[in-house]
Scaffold this motif. Sequence first.
Motif, PDB file in Angstrom:
ATOM      1  N   ALA A 104      23.020  95.670  61.421  1.00 33.14           N
ATOM      2  CA  ALA A 104      21.837  95.096  62.076  1.00 33.14           C
ATOM      3  C   ALA A 104      20.926  96.201  62.607  1.00 33.14           C
ATOM      4  N   SER A 105      21.529  97.261  63.149  1.00 33.86           N
ATOM      5  CA  SER A 105      20.717  98.348  63.695  1.00 33.86           C
ATOM      6  C   SER A 105      19.976  99.106  62.597  1.00 33.86           C
ATOM      7  N   ALA A 144      16.658  97.099  49.903  1.00 40.01           N
ATOM      8  CA  ALA A 144      17.162  96.386  48.720  1.00 40.01           C
ATOM      9  C   ALA A 144      18.573  96.835  48.372  1.00 40.01           C
ATOM     10  N   VAL A 145      18.832  98.142  48.496  1.00 43.51           N
ATOM     11  CA  VAL A 145      20.171  98.655  48.209  1.00 43.51           C
ATOM     12  C   VAL A 145      21.183  98.065  49.187  1.00 43.51           C
ATOM     13  N   VAL A 280      29.586 101.422  51.389  1.00 40.34           N
ATOM     14  CA  VAL A 280      28.883 102.617  50.929  1.00 40.34           C
ATOM     15  C   VAL A 280      27.408 102.321  50.722  1.00 40.34           C
ATOM     16  N   ARG A 281      27.091 101.142  50.195  1.00 42.50           N
ATOM     17  CA  ARG A 281      25.687 100.825  49.925  1.00 42.50           C
ATOM     18  C   ARG A 281      24.877 100.764  51.218  1.00 42.50           C
ATOM     19  N   HIS A 282      25.537 100.392  52.323  1.00 45.06           N
ATOM     20  CA  HIS A 282      24.837 100.362  53.607  1.00 45.06           C
ATOM     21  C   HIS A 282      24.463 101.771  54.059  1.00 45.06           C
ATOM     22  N   VAL A 284      24.057 104.356  52.028  1.00 47.99           N
ATOM     23  CA  VAL A 284      23.018 104.828  51.105  1.00 47.99           C
ATOM     24  C   VAL A 284      21.666 104.249  51.509  1.00 47.99           C
ATOM     25  N   GLY A 285      21.669 102.963  51.846  1.00 50.85           N
ATOM     26  CA  GLY A 285      20.429 102.330  52.294  1.00 50.85           C
ATOM     27  C   GLY A 285      19.887 102.976  53.549  1.00 50.85           C
ATOM     28  N   MET A 286      20.776 103.354  54.486  1.00 48.01           N
ATOM     29  CA  MET A 286      20.332 103.999  55.720  1.00 48.01           C
ATOM     30  C   MET A 286      19.675 105.345  55.416  1.00 48.01           C
ATOM     31  N   VAL A 287      20.252 106.096  54.473  1.00 48.53           N
ATOM     32  CA  VAL A 287      19.665 107.384  54.099  1.00 48.53           C
ATOM     33  C   VAL A 287      18.268 107.186  53.522  1.00 48.53           C
ATOM     34  N   LEU A 288      18.104 106.174  52.666  1.00 50.11           N
ATOM     35  CA  LEU A 288      16.797 105.915  52.056  1.00 50.11           C
ATOM     36  C   LEU A 288      15.782 105.459  53.106  1.00 50.11           C
TER      37      LEU A 288
END
Length: 319
Positions: A104-105, A144-145, A280-282, A284-288
Amino acid sequence: MAQASIQKTMNASDWALLGILSVVWGGSFLFIGVAVRELPPLTIVALRVVTAASALLLVLRLIGVDLPRSRQAWAAFLGMSILNNVIPFTLIVWGQGHIASGLASILNATTPLFTVIVANYLTDDERLTGQRLAGVVVGFIGVAVMIGAAAFVSLDASILAQLAVLGAALSYGFAGVFGRRFKTMGIPPLATATGQVTVSSALLLPTALIVDRPWTLAMPSTGAILSLAALGLVSTAFAYLIFFRLLARAGATNVGLVTFLIPVSAILLGVLVLGETLAVRHMVGMVLIGAGLILIDGRLVSALSIWVSAKRPAPRGNG
C-alpha cells in the motif's frame, strides 16, 4: 513586510526531521494494518481525524493562532478535507484490509505522478516537460508490474484494493493542486491542516456512526486501540507539525524527498512487526516508481549532467 527567505539546502537537523517524518508517515500503514484487523474502515478513519483535529486545535490554542471564520475559508477547508482526508484515508484503510501495508505504501508513493498530471491540466505554471512525462511513464510501468497481468483477467479483492490505494494517490494529487489556494488566501499552513481535519471529523464521525454502528462492535484489543491513538496523534497531528516546520525551513521541493523514504520505512515496519512479505514484482515495481520519481524531481538528473559536463576534457585551441 518581506517574507523570510526559505532555506534551500538542508542541514543535519533538517535531514533528521525528514527521516522522522518518513517513519511517522510510514508508520501510518503499520497502524492501519493493525487496526483494520478488528475495526471497519470508516470507524478507523473517523477516529483518526477526530483525534488529529482535537490535538491540532489544542496546539493552535496554545500558540495563539485562530482559525479563519469566513465562508470562503471554510468552503476551501471542505474541499481540501474531501480530497486530502475523506477520500484517500478511506480508500487506503479499505485497501489495507486486503493487501500488505508495504505494498500500500509503494502504491501511495505514486502521488507525485498523479500530481504532475493533474497540475499540467489545472494550472498554468506547472506544465509537463519531456523529462517529467518520461518519469510518469516509467512510474506507471512500475505500477503495472506490481499489479500484474491478473488485473487483465479478473478483478479480485487484492487487485481492487491496489486500485483503491491508487485512487487515494490520485485524490492526493488533486489535493496538492487544490491546496495552492490557501497561500493566496493568507491562511497559515498549520491552520489549513487543522481546518481540514476538523471538517473531515464533522463529515466522517456521523457517517461512521450511521454505517458502522461502532457500539455494536466487539471491544478492540489494546494493540488496536494504541494503533488508533498513534494513527491520529503521531501519524497525522504530529506529522503535520513536522511537515510544516520542515516546509518553512527547507522548502516544498526538499520536503518532497519524503516520498522516496516512506515506502522504505513502511516495508521495514510491515516485515518486522506484521510479518508481511512482498513478491519480487512488488520490489521491481517500487524500483521503477522510484526511477520515475527521480525523473520528475529532476535534481539527481541535473547533478549527473553537471558532473558529466565537468568530466569532459576542455576543447583544445587551434594554436
